[in-house]
Motif scaffolding. Sequence first.
Motif, PDB file in Angstrom:
ATOM      1  N   MET A   1      16.805   0.201  32.140  1.00  0.00           N
ATOM      2  CA  MET A   1      16.422  -0.768  31.121  1.00  0.00           C
ATOM      3  C   MET A   1      16.157  -0.133  29.754  1.00  0.00           C
ATOM      4  O   MET A   1      16.274  -0.821  28.770  1.00  0.00           O
ATOM      5  CB  MET A   1      15.195  -1.547  31.628  1.00  0.00           C
ATOM      6  N   GLN A   4      19.041  -0.811  27.391  1.00  0.00           N
ATOM      7  CA  GLN A   4      19.080  -2.194  26.940  1.00  0.00           C
ATOM      8  C   GLN A   4      17.975  -2.448  25.925  1.00  0.00           C
ATOM      9  O   GLN A   4      18.190  -3.155  24.942  1.00  0.00           O
ATOM     10  CB  GLN A   4      18.939  -3.146  28.124  1.00  0.00           C
ATOM     11  N   LEU A   5      16.812  -1.888  26.142  1.00  0.00           N
ATOM     12  CA  LEU A   5      15.701  -2.039  25.209  1.00  0.00           C
ATOM     13  C   LEU A   5      16.102  -1.495  23.843  1.00  0.00           C
ATOM     14  O   LEU A   5      15.929  -2.175  22.827  1.00  0.00           O
ATOM     15  CB  LEU A   5      14.459  -1.317  25.730  1.00  0.00           C
ATOM     16  N   GLN A  86       8.663  -4.237  24.522  1.00  0.00           N
ATOM     17  CA  GLN A  86       9.249  -4.708  25.775  1.00  0.00           C
ATOM     18  C   GLN A  86       9.161  -6.223  25.881  1.00  0.00           C
ATOM     19  O   GLN A  86      10.117  -6.883  26.278  1.00  0.00           O
ATOM     20  CB  GLN A  86       8.550  -4.048  26.969  1.00  0.00           C
ATOM     21  N   LYS A  87       8.031  -6.794  25.512  1.00  0.00           N
ATOM     22  CA  LYS A  87       7.849  -8.247  25.573  1.00  0.00           C
ATOM     23  C   LYS A  87       8.843  -8.955  24.642  1.00  0.00           C
ATOM     24  O   LYS A  87       9.454  -9.949  25.026  1.00  0.00           O
ATOM     25  CB  LYS A  87       6.415  -8.607  25.211  1.00  0.00           C
ATOM     26  N   CYS A  89      11.730  -7.724  23.555  1.00  0.00           N
ATOM     27  CA  CYS A  89      13.084  -7.511  24.088  1.00  0.00           C
ATOM     28  C   CYS A  89      13.353  -8.384  25.309  1.00  0.00           C
ATOM     29  O   CYS A  89      14.472  -8.859  25.491  1.00  0.00           O
ATOM     30  CB  CYS A  89      13.303  -6.039  24.410  1.00  0.00           C
ATOM     31  N   ASP A  90      12.337  -8.607  26.123  1.00  0.00           N
ATOM     32  CA  ASP A  90      12.513  -9.481  27.290  1.00  0.00           C
ATOM     33  C   ASP A  90      12.882 -10.901  26.865  1.00  0.00           C
ATOM     34  O   ASP A  90      13.746 -11.529  27.477  1.00  0.00           O
ATOM     35  CB  ASP A  90      11.244  -9.506  28.143  1.00  0.00           C
ATOM     36  N   SER A  91      12.237 -11.395  25.806  1.00  0.00           N
ATOM     37  CA  SER A  91      12.546 -12.751  25.349  1.00  0.00           C
ATOM     38  C   SER A  91      13.969 -12.830  24.783  1.00  0.00           C
ATOM     39  O   SER A  91      14.659 -13.830  24.966  1.00  0.00           O
ATOM     40  CB  SER A  91      11.520 -13.231  24.327  1.00  0.00           C
ATOM     41  N   TYR A  93      16.432 -10.692  25.666  1.00  0.00           N
ATOM     42  CA  TYR A  93      17.343 -10.412  26.777  1.00  0.00           C
ATOM     43  C   TYR A  93      17.708 -11.694  27.527  1.00  0.00           C
ATOM     44  O   TYR A  93      18.848 -11.834  27.994  1.00  0.00           O
ATOM     45  CB  TYR A  93      16.735  -9.386  27.734  1.00  0.00           C
ATOM     46  N   GLU A  94      16.772 -12.641  27.615  1.00  0.00           N
ATOM     47  CA  GLU A  94      17.067 -13.917  28.272  1.00  0.00           C
ATOM     48  C   GLU A  94      18.216 -14.645  27.575  1.00  0.00           C
ATOM     49  O   GLU A  94      18.948 -15.393  28.208  1.00  0.00           O
ATOM     50  CB  GLU A  94      15.816 -14.805  28.307  1.00  0.00           C
ATOM     51  N   ARG A  97      21.620 -11.956  28.091  1.00  0.00           N
ATOM     52  CA  ARG A  97      21.854 -11.321  29.398  1.00  0.00           C
ATOM     53  C   ARG A  97      23.240 -11.569  29.971  1.00  0.00           C
ATOM     54  O   ARG A  97      23.751 -10.772  30.745  1.00  0.00           O
ATOM     55  CB  ARG A  97      20.780 -11.729  30.393  1.00  0.00           C
ATOM     56  N   TYR A 128       8.338 -14.841  18.062  1.00  0.00           N
ATOM     57  CA  TYR A 128       7.493 -13.719  18.477  1.00  0.00           C
ATOM     58  C   TYR A 128       6.597 -13.263  17.324  1.00  0.00           C
ATOM     59  O   TYR A 128       5.403 -13.047  17.507  1.00  0.00           O
ATOM     60  CB  TYR A 128       8.354 -12.545  18.963  1.00  0.00           C
TER      61      TYR A 128
END
Length: 141
Positions: A1, A4-5, A86-87, A89-91, A93-94, A97, A128
């Motif tokens: 990951m 990707q980050l 990370q938080k 990037c997670d949003s 990434y959704e 993806r 964000y």
Amino acid sequence: MPVQLDNILCLLCHMSEHQKMKAAVKHSARGALVAGAGAFVGGLVGGPPGIAIGGAVGGLMGAWMTSGQFKPVPQIIMELPPVQQQKLCDSVYEIVRNLDWTDASQLIMLVMGSATLKQKVAAALINYINQELRAEIQYGD
């Protein structure tokens, strides 16, 4: 990951730089502290009228101190602690993806080439910044 980050962080920095986004984190606690200190000192010096005058002067100073402190969004993104990066990037990434990319430049090309994806990623970034960082966004120089 981590790859990707890094790719998503590069995408966000590129997008925010392209749109010339700047953000100002509101320091309302610091402004309130200055306003309160002004009222306190005014009260010590001038009694009840001093409280009003000190509060007004302190409030103006607090507002002046906390306004206009805009930083470029790419700088803010890179200065975030790893957990917040990370938080964020997670949003994002959704949203991305389902895309097939191998590096940051390819991801940037895919997103910037699609108005819909560009809009969704920008909205996630703005959301964000507004919600998590309690910051105000400004565009342009």
